[in-house]
Design an enzyme around this catalytic site. Structure first.
Site, PDB file in Angstrom:
ATOM      1  N   LYS A   1      75.427  50.228  60.889  1.00 28.04           N
ATOM      2  CA  LYS A   1      74.910  50.424  59.541  1.00 28.04           C
ATOM      3  C   LYS A   1      75.302  49.293  58.592  1.00 28.04           C
ATOM      4  CE  LYS A   1      74.281  55.403  59.809  1.00 28.04           C
ATOM      5  NZ  LYS A   1      74.930  55.786  61.088  1.00 28.04           N
TER       6      LYS A   1
HETATM    7  C1  LIG Z   1      74.245  56.642  61.923  1.00 26.08           C
HETATM    8  C2  LIG Z   1      74.708  56.544  63.308  1.00 26.08           C
HETATM    9  C3  LIG Z   1      73.884  56.894  64.371  1.00 26.08           C
HETATM   10  C4  LIG Z   1      72.498  57.459  64.164  1.00 26.08           C
HETATM   11  O1  LIG Z   1      71.600  56.496  63.653  1.00 26.08           O
HETATM   12  P1  LIG Z   1      70.217  56.961  63.002  1.00 26.08           P
HETATM   13  O2  LIG Z   1      69.602  55.730  62.468  1.00 26.08           O
HETATM   14  O3  LIG Z   1      70.558  57.944  61.921  1.00 26.08           O
HETATM   15  O4  LIG Z   1      69.426  57.597  64.088  1.00 26.08           O
HETATM   16  C5  LIG Z   1      74.355  56.727  65.668  1.00 26.08           C
HETATM   17  N1  LIG Z   1      75.612  56.277  65.882  1.00 26.08           N
HETATM   18  C6  LIG Z   1      76.435  55.934  64.880  1.00 26.08           C
HETATM   19  C7  LIG Z   1      77.795  55.465  65.214  1.00 26.08           C
HETATM   20  C8  LIG Z   1      76.016  56.053  63.567  1.00 26.08           C
HETATM   21  O5  LIG Z   1      76.835  55.719  62.578  1.00 26.08           O
END
Ligand SMILES: *Cc1c(COP(=O)(O)O)cnc(C)c1O
Length: 433
Positions: free
Chosen positions: A107
């Site tokens: 993210k």
């Molecule tokens: C947010 C997140 C996900 C899921 O991603 P999405 O885009 O919401 O499907 C998977 N793994 C981790 C470690 C995350 O932080």
């Protein structure tokens, strides 16, 4: 470039409006009106390009009409101050490590990009009004957004998180920062946090008083940049002679990450097919099997950033394939795993290969173990560093793991948060005052 709403009942908007508004007025999600197919020459030469060079080209396709080329290139290079390496885990299975950024999760890419793009737009319209970013987090979004926006002038960030449902390491990454970051501890679930944020955007009185925007994966400035590393992953596989029949497996929660991959595919990226790996929150899995989408309350699991009972970006997946279930199911397959299966995958993978998975990446790895066919190359997205889930991981693999220094720094700070009920009127009162 214009952005339309997946509900198609409001006019298209500009990029800056889509970024500041987050969600369309009809509650739809914004989609770019054009998805450019990149030329063959780009793919012929892609293995010679860095992540950053690839990202500049991909960013141009979406943002080139709205952001000056020099500024856009700076935003991209500044966002990607780290790499996204592809690592072989075992025969035919590769990990795309997306945890080399400041908060050790994928993210960081979207959050850093969005902070810089928002700052660019704020600088252009010098109205002097503070932009308030509201973000609901099940763990990793909060830290990535808070750190991506920390100290950015003209922006205040409110991170809403479910009390007692994020790991202590995750929590300290957004509750200890201070400055323009406020952490709000909601007595409820992640879905409650998400509902509070969505309600705030639709509240007339609140919006008349303050400028609100979202930094959840619904925001186009967060979700589109995630396409960058799919191209880079392909480039790296191609350089290893493994660019054919690539199957990409994405541990999914709100489905922003996989949607960015589907968009990369639409831009011409040669991926054979996708797998959406889910934990016990099996709404999408059930949709693939039955054609029916039935949101449910989220279930708490080991892979907590994927504990989502009504994935926001499902609307975008539908939109990309004109709502056709059979087409969606032909490109994407699904899996769902219990905590016991996730734990076993982490333990076995460690024992057999020495590779330490985090609980989210473990879903991706396990899905490939089950669904990869002969001759295919499997790539799963390792979405967070295992040390972010230190106690869980150590408990499962039975061996101490090292906590990276940048993670230890967060743990030294003092926790500060505002307690909140899951009732919208309380949250509104707090913001109004
Ligand atoms: C947010 C997140 C996900 C899921 O991603 P999405 O885009 O919401 O499907 C998977 N793994 C981790 C470690 C995350 O932080």
């Amino acid at each position: 470039m214009k952005y339309y709403s997946t509900n198609h009942s409001v006019p298209e908007v500009s990029l800056s409006e889509a970024v500041v508004k987050g969600l369309a007025a009809d509650r739809g999600l914004f989609m770019p009106e054009k998805i450019e197919r990149l030329p063959k020459s780009f793919f012929d030469n892609i293995e010679n390009l860095s992540l950053q060079d690839i990202a500049v080209r991909v960013a141009e396709a979406f943002f080139g009409e709205d952001v000056e080329p020099k500024a856009l290139e700076m935003i991209v290079r500044d966002t990607l101050s780290f790499d996204t390496p592809v690592v072989e885990v075992e025969k035919d299975i590769y990990s795309l490590e997306l945890f080399h950024g400041p908060t050790l999760a994928f993210k960081d890419v979207g959050a850093r990009f969005m902070a810089r793009l928002l700052q660019y737009f704020i600088g252009k319209n010098a109205e002097g009004k503070t932009v308030n970013v509201l973000v609901a987090t099940s763990g990793d979004t909060g830290s990535a957004v808070a750190n991506g926006f920390l100290g950015v002038d003209g922006i205040h960030v409110y991170v809403l998180y479910p009390k007692g449902k994020v790991s202590p390491i995750q929590e300290c990454q957004f509750t200890t920062l201070g400055k323009n970051i406020t952490a709000i501890e909601v007595d409820g679930t992640f879905d409650d946090c998400q509902r509070l944020v969505k309600s705030a955007f639709l509240d007339k009185e609140l919006n008349a008083k303050m400028l609100l925007t979202s930094a959840n994966s619904i925001n186009v400035a967060r979700f589109l940049p995630q396409a960058f590393y799919y191209f880079s992953a392909y480039a790296q596989l191609k350089a290893m002679g493994r660019g054919e029949d690539v199957v990409v497996c994405v541990p999914s929660g709100n489905f922003g990450n996989i949607t960015a991959g589907l968009i990369a595919h639409r831009m011409g990226l040669p991926i054979k097919r996708f797998i959406a790996a889910n934990n016990a929150n099996d709404i999408f899995y059930n949709y693939l099997q039955t054609g029916e989408y039935n949101p449910k309350a989220s279930i708490q699991t080991l892979a907590n950033a994927m504990d989502v009972g009504d994935p926001s970006n499902f609307a975008r997946v539908l939109d990309l394939y004109a709502g056709k279930h059979e087409v969606i199911a032909s490109w994407i397959s699904g899996t769902t795993f219990s905590d016991a299966e996730i734990a076993e995958a982490m333990k076995k993978c460690y024992e057999q290969t020495g590779y330490v998975l985090d609980p989210h990446g473990a879903c991706g790895y396990l899905a490939l173990k089950q669904l990869l066919k002969a001759g295919e190359t499997g790539l799963f997205l390792e979405t967070a560093h295992p040390a972010k889930f230190h106690d869980t991981v150590v408990g499962i693999i039975g061996k101490e793991i090292e906590i990276p220094e940048r993670l230890q720094e967060f743990m030294k700070g003092e926790k500060k948060s505002v307690a909140m009920t899951s009732d919208f009127s309380d949250f509104k009162n707090y913001l109004m005052n």
